[in-house]
Design a protein around this motif. Sequence first.
Motif, short mmCIF file in Angstrom:
data_model
loop_
_atom_site.label_atom_id
_atom_site.label_comp_id
_atom_site.label_asym_id
_atom_site.label_seq_id
_atom_site.Cartn_x
_atom_site.Cartn_y
_atom_site.Cartn_z
N LEU A 1 10.95 -15.04 -6.67
CA LEU A 1 10.89 -13.83 -7.31
C LEU A 1 9.97 -13.03 -6.62
N SER A 2 8.76 -13.78 -6.28
CA SER A 2 7.91 -13.12 -5.61
C SER A 2 8.08 -12.39 -4.27
N LEU A 3 9.00 -13.00 -3.71
CA LEU A 3 9.40 -12.63 -2.40
C LEU A 3 10.37 -11.65 -2.49
N ALA A 4 11.16 -11.66 -3.58
CA ALA A 4 11.81 -10.39 -3.78
C ALA A 4 10.96 -9.30 -4.17
N GLN A 5 9.94 -9.43 -4.92
CA GLN A 5 9.19 -8.28 -5.14
C GLN A 5 8.52 -7.52 -3.90
N ILE A 6 7.93 -8.63 -2.91
CA ILE A 6 7.43 -8.18 -1.93
C ILE A 6 8.50 -7.25 -1.06
N ARG A 7 9.70 -7.82 -0.96
CA ARG A 7 10.86 -7.16 -0.20
C ARG A 7 11.12 -5.74 -0.86
N LYS A 8 10.78 -5.41 -2.14
CA LYS A 8 11.05 -4.38 -2.63
C LYS A 8 9.89 -3.37 -2.55
N ILE A 9 8.78 -3.68 -2.72
CA ILE A 9 7.78 -2.51 -2.64
C ILE A 9 6.56 -2.66 -1.67
N ASN A 10 6.70 -3.96 -0.71
CA ASN A 10 5.66 -3.88 0.41
C ASN A 10 5.90 -2.97 1.30
N SER A 11 7.07 -2.38 1.65
CA SER A 11 7.26 -1.21 2.80
C SER A 11 6.61 -0.23 2.25
N THR A 12 6.23 0.03 0.93
CA THR A 12 5.75 1.21 0.53
C THR A 12 4.05 1.18 0.23
N LEU A 13 3.70 -0.11 0.10
CA LEU A 13 2.30 -0.32 -0.38
C LEU A 13 1.45 -0.74 1.11
N THR B 1 -3.08 0.28 3.56
CA THR B 1 -2.58 -0.11 2.18
C THR B 1 -2.81 0.92 1.12
N LYS B 2 -1.81 1.22 0.18
CA LYS B 2 -2.25 2.12 -0.76
C LYS B 2 -2.28 2.03 -1.90
N ASN B 3 -2.95 2.56 -2.85
CA ASN B 3 -3.47 2.28 -4.12
C ASN B 3 -2.34 2.29 -5.09
N PRO B 4 -1.78 1.17 -5.84
CA PRO B 4 -0.81 1.34 -6.73
C PRO B 4 -0.63 2.28 -7.65
N TRP B 5 -1.85 2.92 -8.07
CA TRP B 5 -1.97 3.99 -9.14
C TRP B 5 -1.94 5.43 -8.73
N ARG C 1 -4.04 7.47 -2.16
CA ARG C 1 -5.37 7.15 -2.38
C ARG C 1 -5.70 5.67 -1.82
N ILE C 2 -6.98 5.56 -1.42
CA ILE C 2 -7.30 4.25 -1.00
C ILE C 2 -7.32 3.06 -2.10
N PRO C 3 -7.14 1.82 -1.59
CA PRO C 3 -7.12 0.82 -2.69
C PRO C 3 -8.64 0.25 -2.71
N GLY C 4 -9.45 0.52 -1.95
CA GLY C 4 -10.62 -0.21 -1.68
C GLY C 4 -10.66 -1.04 -0.73
N GLY C 5 -11.56 -1.59 -0.26
CA GLY C 5 -11.59 -2.52 0.75
C GLY C 5 -12.77 -3.46 0.82
N SER C 6 -12.92 -4.58 1.72
CA SER C 6 -11.78 -4.57 2.75
C SER C 6 -10.48 -5.58 2.29
N SER C 7 -10.69 -6.22 1.14
CA SER C 7 -9.68 -7.00 0.58
C SER C 7 -8.60 -6.16 -0.04
N GLY C 8 -7.99 -4.74 0.49
CA GLY C 8 -7.39 -4.28 -0.22
C GLY C 8 -5.84 -4.71 -0.44
N GLY C 9 -5.58 -5.16 0.55
CA GLY C 9 -4.04 -5.80 0.36
C GLY C 9 -3.86 -6.99 -0.49
N ALA C 10 -5.00 -7.77 -0.71
CA ALA C 10 -5.03 -8.81 -1.68
C ALA C 10 -4.99 -8.07 -3.16
N ALA C 11 -5.78 -7.20 -3.43
CA ALA C 11 -5.93 -6.53 -4.81
C ALA C 11 -4.57 -5.96 -5.19
#
Length: 471
Positions: free
Chosen positions: A29-41, A142-146, A150-160
């Motif tokens: 399920l997690s991998l499917a979610q990554i495939r679905k949205i990671n190319s955008t975020l 990395t893009k802010n999901p909201w 905009r930036i997501p903040g950092g440096s651990s932006g991808g993790a957030a």
Amino acid sequence: MSDLLFSTIDSTSLLIKNKELSPVELTKLSLAQIRKINSTLHAFITVSAEEAIEQAMNLEEEAQHNKHRGPLHGIPIVVKDILQTDGIRTTGGSKVFQDWVPSKDATTVKKLKKAGAIIIGKANLHEFAMGATTENPHYGSTKNPWDLTRIPGGSSGGAAVATATGMAFGAVGTDTAGSIRLPAAMCGTVGFKPTYGLVSRQGCLPFSWSLDHVGPMTRTVKDAAIMLETMRGVDPEDRTTVNRNDSVLYQGLQNLEGKKLGFYEPYMFSGIEENVKSVVQKAFQQLIDLGAEIVPINLPGIEKALDALKTIAQSEVASFHEPLLKKYGDSYGDDLKYRFQFGRKISANDYINAHRTRRQFIKETLKQMEKLDVLIGPTNVQSPFAIGTMLPEQAISNMFTLGKTPLANILGFPSLSVTCGFTTDMLPVGLQLIGKPFADKLVLQIGDYYEKSENWVQELKKNERYLHAIK
């Protein structure tokens, strides 16, 4: 989208323990979610799908034989790509290490895997963790999901971002001046920087060995405590770690009666946007309504202390990268090249005096906190700005203008960021709690009680802004 992807570690673990959910099913399920949205975020640099499925199959077999390692058994976790992972490349967010595949895990990663966590991939970050935006010239910004502009903040932006969007149930981040807490605040999640020495940094590419921390990033405070309980502990390979037996797992507080929260307004509200300030003030009122007392305090020497942090950090990072720069100088991003110019100009005398300033400030702050439980304030004082609008020479000050996180790093004290509301533009705002040394559990308890009095965590599941951009 499955609601399961936005459930807590705590509740999901129970499903696995009771054999109502398999680790393999959850990982897919997690991998499917990554495939679905990671190319955008652009939250991941590396997705370790094969390794994750293999881990999940082994953990599922254990579960079938009634072996349950604990609350992280079968839970997909992402690791910031600055911590070593055995057999999975570790880039540091840089071209310099783009092909490096370590042969051992960082201590924290090793502990999480032993506890049953599934390492689903490596999270994107600001190059070498040296920035507050996660605008990465090598692996994508990395893009802010909201708000994807905009930036997501950092440096651990991808993790957030991975945690905020259901790609992972939690993450391991690093924090030198706010790199766990700022992106957590800007993405609507929880970020915890533990007391300096509570969690090993072994196997983490350093920014500043005097200021670096490794900590959990999750969707709830309780989940952060669950991860931290596994991550903490003395490590012979990291001489800064301390041997403490007290658990950070906690019973929930019954109320906040008698809790004293120190607030230094001249620092905490300097440079704050009115839109953000109104959200934080409502959170303060909520804390008062819950029984806490907010006490005005003074923090003498804070400006000198923050200048000392800059001196220490930039000096130490320049020292670490000096041999790499001689060989790979052209491979670094422009903002890092500017930072190194600053670090090289710092004298030994300036560096030593900065540490003296730090020690004096810690001493004075502990005096101010004698009758307090925690310090409070906003995590971020500004909303995330648009990607691509910051000049390289301005990037060095982003962490200090966007938020109030550096204070806890110069102190080395535990600090939590928990969502406290949203601006009128529906952008998250973080509330920051800073405790006394090794009072990590109390900080988590207070944050947990506040979090449960609100319903902000449910907004993550409702957020569909990033889904509209997916083709």
